[in-house]
Motif scaffolding. Sequence first.
Motif, mmCIF file in Angstrom:
data_model
loop_
_atom_site.group_PDB
_atom_site.id
_atom_site.type_symbol
_atom_site.label_atom_id
_atom_site.label_comp_id
_atom_site.label_asym_id
_atom_site.label_seq_id
_atom_site.Cartn_x
_atom_site.Cartn_y
_atom_site.Cartn_z
ATOM 1 N N ARG A 630 0.868 -1.344 0.071
ATOM 2 C CA ARG A 630 -0.297 -0.056 -0.145
ATOM 3 C C ARG A 630 0.834 1.204 0.001
ATOM 4 N N ILE A 631 0.289 2.511 -0.357
ATOM 5 C CA ILE A 631 0.986 3.629 -0.089
ATOM 6 C C ILE A 631 1.958 3.804 0.929
ATOM 7 N N PRO A 632 1.254 3.730 2.241
ATOM 8 C CA PRO A 632 2.228 3.894 3.339
ATOM 9 C C PRO A 632 3.477 2.899 3.378
ATOM 10 N N ASN A 633 3.294 1.777 2.948
ATOM 11 C CA ASN A 633 4.296 0.661 3.075
ATOM 12 C C ASN A 633 5.307 0.944 2.047
ATOM 13 N N MET A 634 4.868 1.641 0.902
ATOM 14 C CA MET A 634 5.731 1.977 -0.173
ATOM 15 C C MET A 634 6.790 2.949 0.435
ATOM 16 N N LEU A 635 5.986 4.095 1.114
ATOM 17 C CA LEU A 635 6.784 5.160 1.559
ATOM 18 C C LEU A 635 7.705 4.782 2.631
ATOM 19 N N ASP A 636 7.404 3.905 3.799
ATOM 20 C CA ASP A 636 8.116 3.271 4.567
ATOM 21 C C ASP A 636 9.291 2.700 4.075
ATOM 22 N N SER A 637 9.061 1.653 3.026
ATOM 23 C CA SER A 637 10.011 0.902 2.525
ATOM 24 C C SER A 637 11.111 1.839 1.659
ATOM 25 N N ALA A 638 10.647 3.001 1.267
ATOM 26 C CA ALA A 638 11.716 3.861 0.505
ATOM 27 C C ALA A 638 12.519 4.486 1.566
ATOM 28 N N VAL A 639 11.848 4.743 2.904
ATOM 29 C CA VAL A 639 12.759 5.588 3.891
ATOM 30 C C VAL A 639 13.644 4.650 4.426
ATOM 31 N N SER A 640 13.554 3.100 4.332
ATOM 32 C CA SER A 640 14.381 2.323 4.620
ATOM 33 C C SER A 640 15.115 1.844 3.630
ATOM 34 N N GLY A 641 15.068 2.369 2.336
ATOM 35 C CA GLY A 641 16.099 2.064 1.317
ATOM 36 C C GLY A 641 15.764 1.128 0.431
ATOM 37 N N ARG A 642 14.607 0.394 0.502
ATOM 38 C CA ARG A 642 14.548 -0.800 -0.481
ATOM 39 C C ARG A 642 13.506 -0.525 -1.294
ATOM 40 N N LYS A 644 12.412 2.021 -4.495
ATOM 41 C CA LYS A 644 13.128 2.971 -5.220
ATOM 42 C C LYS A 644 12.564 3.703 -6.500
ATOM 43 N N GLY A 645 11.476 3.384 -6.859
ATOM 44 C CA GLY A 645 10.717 4.021 -8.079
ATOM 45 C C GLY A 645 9.304 4.057 -7.966
ATOM 46 N N LEU A 646 8.790 5.257 -8.224
ATOM 47 C CA LEU A 646 7.442 5.188 -8.196
ATOM 48 C C LEU A 646 6.819 6.050 -9.070
ATOM 49 N N ASN A 659 1.492 13.282 7.454
ATOM 50 C CA ASN A 659 2.705 13.583 8.067
ATOM 51 C C ASN A 659 3.787 14.015 6.758
ATOM 52 N N THR A 660 3.473 15.040 6.284
ATOM 53 C CA THR A 660 4.154 15.480 5.035
ATOM 54 C C THR A 660 5.665 15.227 5.205
ATOM 55 N N GLN A 661 6.305 15.533 6.297
ATOM 56 C CA GLN A 661 7.754 15.228 6.665
ATOM 57 C C GLN A 661 8.297 14.074 6.221
ATOM 58 N N HIS A 662 7.313 12.866 6.586
ATOM 59 C CA HIS A 662 7.668 11.574 6.235
ATOM 60 C C HIS A 662 7.653 11.082 4.672
ATOM 61 N N VAL A 663 6.671 11.768 4.015
ATOM 62 C CA VAL A 663 6.134 11.511 2.804
ATOM 63 C C VAL A 663 7.364 12.138 2.009
ATOM 64 N N ALA A 664 8.088 13.447 2.264
ATOM 65 C CA ALA A 664 9.073 14.086 1.777
ATOM 66 C C ALA A 664 10.217 13.258 1.834
ATOM 67 N N ALA A 665 10.509 12.797 2.975
ATOM 68 C CA ALA A 665 11.808 12.027 3.270
ATOM 69 C C ALA A 665 11.516 10.824 2.114
ATOM 70 N N ALA A 666 10.578 10.090 2.156
ATOM 71 C CA ALA A 666 10.300 8.859 1.314
ATOM 72 C C ALA A 666 10.592 9.224 -0.147
ATOM 73 N N LEU A 667 10.185 10.112 -0.517
ATOM 74 C CA LEU A 667 10.093 10.553 -2.101
ATOM 75 C C LEU A 667 11.690 11.038 -2.170
ATOM 76 N N THR A 668 12.238 11.688 -1.497
ATOM 77 C CA THR A 668 13.504 12.190 -1.769
ATOM 78 C C THR A 668 14.561 10.828 -1.740
ATOM 79 N N ALA A 669 14.274 9.857 -0.999
ATOM 80 C CA ALA A 669 15.160 8.517 -0.846
ATOM 81 C C ALA A 669 14.989 7.814 -2.281
ATOM 82 N N MET A 670 14.073 8.068 -3.236
ATOM 83 C CA MET A 670 13.899 7.202 -4.256
ATOM 84 C C MET A 670 14.874 7.744 -5.293
#
Length: 935
Positions: A630-642, A644-646, A659-670
């Motif tokens: 799901r979207i939250p799992n994809m974002l969590d997984s991006a933050v943990s580096g696994r 990569k592309g959306l 929780n915009t900060q978390h979304v931003a962190a996830a997108l930045t990590a991709m």
Amino acid sequence: MNMVQQFDPAQLDLSQDYGTPAMNSEVEVTVHIDGMPVTVPEGTSVMRAAAIAGANIPKLCATDNVEAFGSCRLCLVEIEGRNGTPASCTTPCQEGMSVKTQTTRLDKLRKGVMELYISDHPLDCLTCPANGDCELQDMAGAVGLRDVRYGTEGANHLAGAKDESNPYFTFDTSKCIVCSRCVRACSEVQGTFALTIAGRGFGSRVSPSEQQPFLESECVSCGACVQACPTATLQEKSVIELGVPSRKVKTTCAYCGVGCSFVAELRGDEVVRMVPDKQGGANAGHSCVKGRFAWGYAQHQDRITTPMVRDSIDAAWREVSWEEAIGFAADRFNAIKASHGVDAIGGITSSRCTNEEVYVVQKMVRAAFGTNNVDTCARVCHSPTGYGLKQTFGTSAGTQDFASVQHSDVMMVIGANPTDAHPVFGSRMKRRLREGADLIVIDPRSIDLVRSPHVSAEHHLQLLPGTNVAVLNAVAHVVASEGLIDEAFVAERCDRVSFKAWEDFIRLPENSPETLEAVTGVPAATVRAAARAFATAGNGAIYYGLGVTEHSQGSTMVMAMANLAMATGNIGRLGVGVNPLRGQNNVQGSCDMGSFPHEFVGYRHVSDDTVREQFSQIWGVTLREEPGMRIPNMLDSAVSGRFKGLYIQGEDIAQSDPNTQHVAAALTAMDCVIVQDLFLNETAQFAHVFLPGTSFLEKDGTFTNAERRINRVRPVMTSRTGRSEWEATCALSEAMGYPMPYESAAEIMDEIAELTPTFAGVSFDLLDELGSVQWPCNDQAPSGTPIMHKDRFVRGEGQFMTTPYVPTDERSTRKFPLLLTTGRILSQYNVGAQTRRTENVVWHSEDLLDIHEADAEARGVKDGDWVEIASRAGETKMRVRISDDIPAGVVYTTFHHPVSGTNVITTDNSDWATNCPEYKVTAVQIRPVSEPALA
Ligand code: SF4
Ligand code: SF4
Ligand code: SF4
Ligand code: FES
């Protein structure tokens, strides 16, 4: 001998104005109009019967969406055996009546009436914006007016003032014939009662509210009065500017889940106005300010129409060809697949895109990406509806059509604000409430329906945010413990074992209104009265919105409502049901189209071997049986580096997700984010590829509204980008090695129909023939299904689910003592990307924080002051508005302006079953601050 012309509503040309509304009587009468026999329902006016017979009687004050008024005296007729010349619009047909519509005497009288009107009308037809589209002009022609005996020297209204305050239409009183069509449209159709006739006799004039300019009046700019006006008195500014339209295309509004049908009227490639379609299944000729007027964003200068790429999110964008952009995106995604595996990429579909566009995105993710990592923005709004209704009824959709509400005796509106968020349906509800239906509102706020002209809620359960389930359990407890269960319905239609378990549970003392009063803040007596009203009224209908779903117990609450409907026998006929008021135009469709990671099109689980095999065969590829992320799992997984592309189609997750900060962190990590949208939205800050999207005026396809109605969206103007979304998606899929060679959107729908039992009968040809159709549409229901679960539930027997109340973790504390809840207002739409780029900003140029006087006083805050709002997730600033619409302890805001950053402060709590974010409850504190420098 003339054949009797039978009344057949299905044969009527709804684009014609029959002068007065249709009657519903089963008793029929036959009358003779100019010798022609015609049979109509009892109560039908002579004017309407004549129009059905093809004898159109001249008229000015009558139109068929408002009750007859009988003021203009142009529609006079002669009736055999009666003295005088009665007005045909106010004279009901009687059996055997013989009517003459054309005689020398009538001609003379009508000419006289027209002479009087014309002598008090500016004769500037050649320069008038309505020239060629004016009923006064038409009627002058129809009665054969050749000269006007009265001069214009006497008293007249020719110097009347012009009100141009409304951004979309003008009010030129010099052209007003005081026919009152506008007043009746505002009262009867829209239900706002913003217009009156002020003064008497010759001095009577139309007036908005207290003789105010339109902009300052109660007017909500729905446009019903403009549409009703037979002259250029109320006139769209776009028509004044561009001229009378020369061609028409039928299409569907792209804003909310009501799904109003419109006739786009154009000159060349330029839209002149959008006129609500009388034949529209959802709106029957009505509209709100957004669909009617706020379409200018489609040609706004901010639109990006050329693809862009960049190597990193710090680099500048580079405009490129479609081919280069698609190649760039495919290379990056294929590289991620090669190095990190298929689970490192995924896609998000959009509830603003067409069914066909959504279908190809989820197909690309499953077939070309090779993963089930696809989700949709419905995750953050109505995913609990899908879960809850599937568990209890067997399918993820509302049970009724909108017209059903006309048969409701009591409406229970929970966590929804229809007059703002679903305005055209809100007007329909108001009409039924004015006719006498009772209203129960369950909402922390005193929404418009609780108290507005000629409408008020008999029961307002003003609960604390986060206690929906407790309140509904208390309502059901009263039903069960006071002998109000519809035992016959339950015995015949529902699963006995689950019912018994539910009944035992709901009768527990812990679910009584008295026990729960301290938790919910709703007096027990109020709950008991509402429960009795709902269970005993006859037809009880439940309507709900995001105030139900966006909670940690969103899915539980959906099941609690379904339980209540089944226990009281309120399912399977007109006037009842459980009805989600879907937020975006195609939320229903994006869910139907297989956008969830665990379901193929038509809500069939990916682990079902038979279903998966069918899709594998038609798509020619092996498909995964495990649900994706799901979207939250994809974002969590991006933050943990696994992850990569959306690929994100038509969705601004950096603004709309919690929780915009978390979304931003996830997108930045991709490594690669692809955004497809009209504008460079907030999410595009983190993108490597930007694919320009098309507006609804350029799209070809279908949207599915909140009542499961599939409506056609037709291209009104040429694409500004050169490619539709589905073409871009198919190109990307092909570049990644999986071609999807469709020739048209219609061909995509044919494949959807082939793979989906509930869509088996749907095709563009059928939609063009019927106008729209509600799924299921197949051999069993070739014209669609307005009401579901009529004789049996989709799952067989209705399943009761126990719904224990579990308080959210998000509670008010000493540090964060107020509960913030959020919602929408009429003039803006979601994150405002479209409406902020229209004149609608005149009504809502910033988000405000509504606060109760006592809470404001305690903090030294006055109306209009700036405050900082802090939660455990973050803080933001906005101005306050003191409001008695909310109780002490609760604050409320909208989220239409990115600068407010409302989602900076919402937490990452979510629904236990679906991860739908808990937007509706955030514990906050506020403190006064000085005005921010950039505000
Ligand atoms: S625009 Fe709508 S709300 Fe405003 S006066 Fe006209 S009918 Fe009433
Ligand atoms: S504004 Fe138009 S609709 Fe209203 S009374 Fe005047 S002419 Fe009739
Ligand atoms: S009610 Fe919704 S669908 Fe209808 S015009 Fe307004 S925004 Fe569009
Ligand atoms: S149309 Fe009948 S009185 Fe005006």
